[in-house]
Design an enzyme around this catalytic site. Structure first.
Site, PDB file in Angstrom:
ATOM      1  N   HIS A 298       0.831  -1.214   0.000  1.00 12.98           N
ATOM      2  CA  HIS A 298       0.000   0.000   0.000  1.00 12.98           C
ATOM      3  C   HIS A 298       0.861   1.258   0.000  1.00 12.98           C
ATOM      4  O   HIS A 298       1.850   1.346   0.742  1.00 12.98           O
ATOM      5  CB  HIS A 298      -0.908   0.002   1.231  1.00 12.98           C
ATOM      6  CG  HIS A 298      -1.699   1.266   1.413  1.00 12.98           C
ATOM      7  ND1 HIS A 298      -2.634   1.693   0.501  1.00 12.98           N
ATOM      8  CD2 HIS A 298      -1.677   2.205   2.397  1.00 12.98           C
ATOM      9  CE1 HIS A 298      -3.165   2.835   0.921  1.00 12.98           C
ATOM     10  NE2 HIS A 298      -2.595   3.164   2.062  1.00 12.98           N
ATOM     11  N   SER A 299       0.494   2.236  -0.830  1.00 11.35           N
ATOM     12  CA  SER A 299       1.085   3.573  -0.815  1.00 11.35           C
ATOM     13  C   SER A 299       2.615   3.508  -0.954  1.00 11.35           C
ATOM     14  O   SER A 299       3.141   3.027  -1.942  1.00 11.35           O
ATOM     15  CB  SER A 299       0.650   4.295   0.461  1.00 11.35           C
ATOM     16  OG  SER A 299       0.985   5.658   0.419  1.00 11.35           O
TER      17      SER A 299
END
Length: 422
Positions: A298-299
């Site tokens: 994620h991210s």
């Protein structure tokens, strides 16, 4: 009428200071200009917002959920024990800094609570890093399923983003304000283990420990002090008491409650998210017997994975079957990803991005890397949760596709070829 100290400074002192500054600037002498600089420095250090506030309560907060009068209900939602209400950030009006510190203290408790859930509910083991750390050395840790170094089939590796989140979390804010399912990695871990995956949960933000500085360390001059004018340094050294008095005055208004002065001691080979991922790859993932390794990142975790690929390209291509990114912030241009790496990403990665489009709708990309599809939400922190089912479907298809390539359906012709080869 009696003025409060804060009001007295604002109403009486500051106008006089400004008037003196104006008079000094008109004079133009070098000494007077130096006084002007000192006055400007003083004013820049006084936080008027803090002066207007009431006296701040002590930054002394509970160290348990019960101490905060909160608990998680059966739906994984954080609720007040007495009222059943969600968490309230503005617990005290007009005291934003104090409310923020309270929120951060609760966040630290949430982190420990998630660690406990990883061990108790998910049955993961905590493994300390570096693996050869001495007793007195700073350490980090990851979480692994008991079969992580035994499972010959498949492994799921989870990498969260940057910031305050730690192992087992996607977004602390979601855990506090919504629920554990949306904000933690627990649903991924439970489903993966149910489907026969081994699991490794990375902890890329646990890069250092903080130790309180000794008095000597705290009073050492900053590295920039050598750039200080000689005359100014001589005056400061001639009158150290006055310097300390002035510094304490500044601190009183810039930081009403001075917190502990700490020193960051970095963890060997794990001093950054990129270092951490590389270390876990070299010491665990690459040595695991799993034929298929699948990532959810994620991210900033996406950037971390791309950096891992750049450093260990051949190994990653050989061992990783599929990568699900959720609103990844990687950039193949800035990270100098080569052409073969970009081609591999196009075939084996997918990025679920924040978008107003329905879930799994194709989204245009300006980068020549992996396909981008909508996560079904415009909220960055929710992308991992909203794309949960789509990601496991993506993994199933990737595993089936690999099986088809590696194990073609036997035919008479293929059997004849094998016989002729023999």
């Amino acid at each position: 009428m009696k003025l409060e100290p804060q009001c007295f400074i604002i109403c009486k002192v500051l106008p006089v200071v400004w008037l003196n500054m104006a008079q000094i600037q008109q004079g133009g002498a070098p000494e007077e200009k130096e006084k002007t600089t000192a006055l400007k420095d003083l004013l820049s250090r006084i936080d008027l917002d803090e002066l207007m506030k009431k006296d701040e309560p002590p930054l002394d907060f509970p160290d348990t959920l019960e101490g905060f009068n909160y608990a998680f209900n059966e739906l994984g939602q954080l609720r007040h024990i007495q009222t059943g209400d969600p968490f309230v950030f503005n617990y005290r009006e007009d005291l934003h800094r104090w409310n923020q510190k309270r929120y951060e203290a609760l966040g630290e408790i949430i982190t420990k609570h998630v660690y406990e859930l990883l061990e108790k509910e998910c049955n993961l083991e905590k493994v300390y890093l570096p693996v050869d750390a001495t007793d007195n050395e700073p350490k980090s840790f990851i979480f692994m399923s008991k079969d992580a170094m035994k499972n010959p089939d498949k492994m799921l590796v989870l990498i969260h983003g940057s910031g305050v989140v730690r192992a087992g979390q996607w977004a602390r804010r979601l855990i506090i304000n919504e629920d554990l399912n949306s904000g933690s990695q627990i649903p991924y871990i439970k489903r993966a283990m149910k489907e026969g995956y081994a699991v490794i949960v990375l902890n890329p933000n646990e890069n250092y420990i903080e130790v309180e500085k000794s008095k000597v360390q705290a009073e050492q001059p900053s590295p920039d002090s050598s750039d200080e004018p000689a005359e100014k340094r001589e005056r400061r050294e001639r009158n150290p008491k006055e310097t300390k008095k002035r510094r304490d005055f500044y601190e009183k208004y810039r930081n009403p409650q001075k917190e502990k002065d700490t020193l960051q001691v970095y963890i060997r080979d794990n001093g950054s998210p990129e270092e951490h991922a590389l270390y876990v790859w070299d010491n665990f993932i690459s040595k695991a017997p799993a034929e298929n390794v699948l990532f959810v990142a994620h991210s900033y975790g996406g950037l971390t994975f791309v950096e891992l690929m750049i450093q260990r390209e051949a190994d990653v291509k050989n061992k990783v079957t599929a990568v699900a990114l959720t609103d990844s912030v990687h950039n193949v241009w800035h990270q100098d990803a080569n052409k073969t790496l970009r081609e591999w990403m196009r075939e084996n990665c997918c990025n679920w991005v924040s978008s107003s489009e329905p879930l799994d709708t194709a989204v245009e990309s300006t980068l020549p890397d992996c396909p981008r599809v909508s996560a079904g939400t415009e909220r960055h922190e929710l992308t991992s949760w909203k794309s949960f089912h789509s990601i496991f479907k993506f993994f199933d298809e990737a595993l089936e596709g690999k099986d088809t390539k590696i194990k073609p359906t036997p035919t008479r012709r293929s059997n004849r070829i094998k016989h002729e080869d023999l």
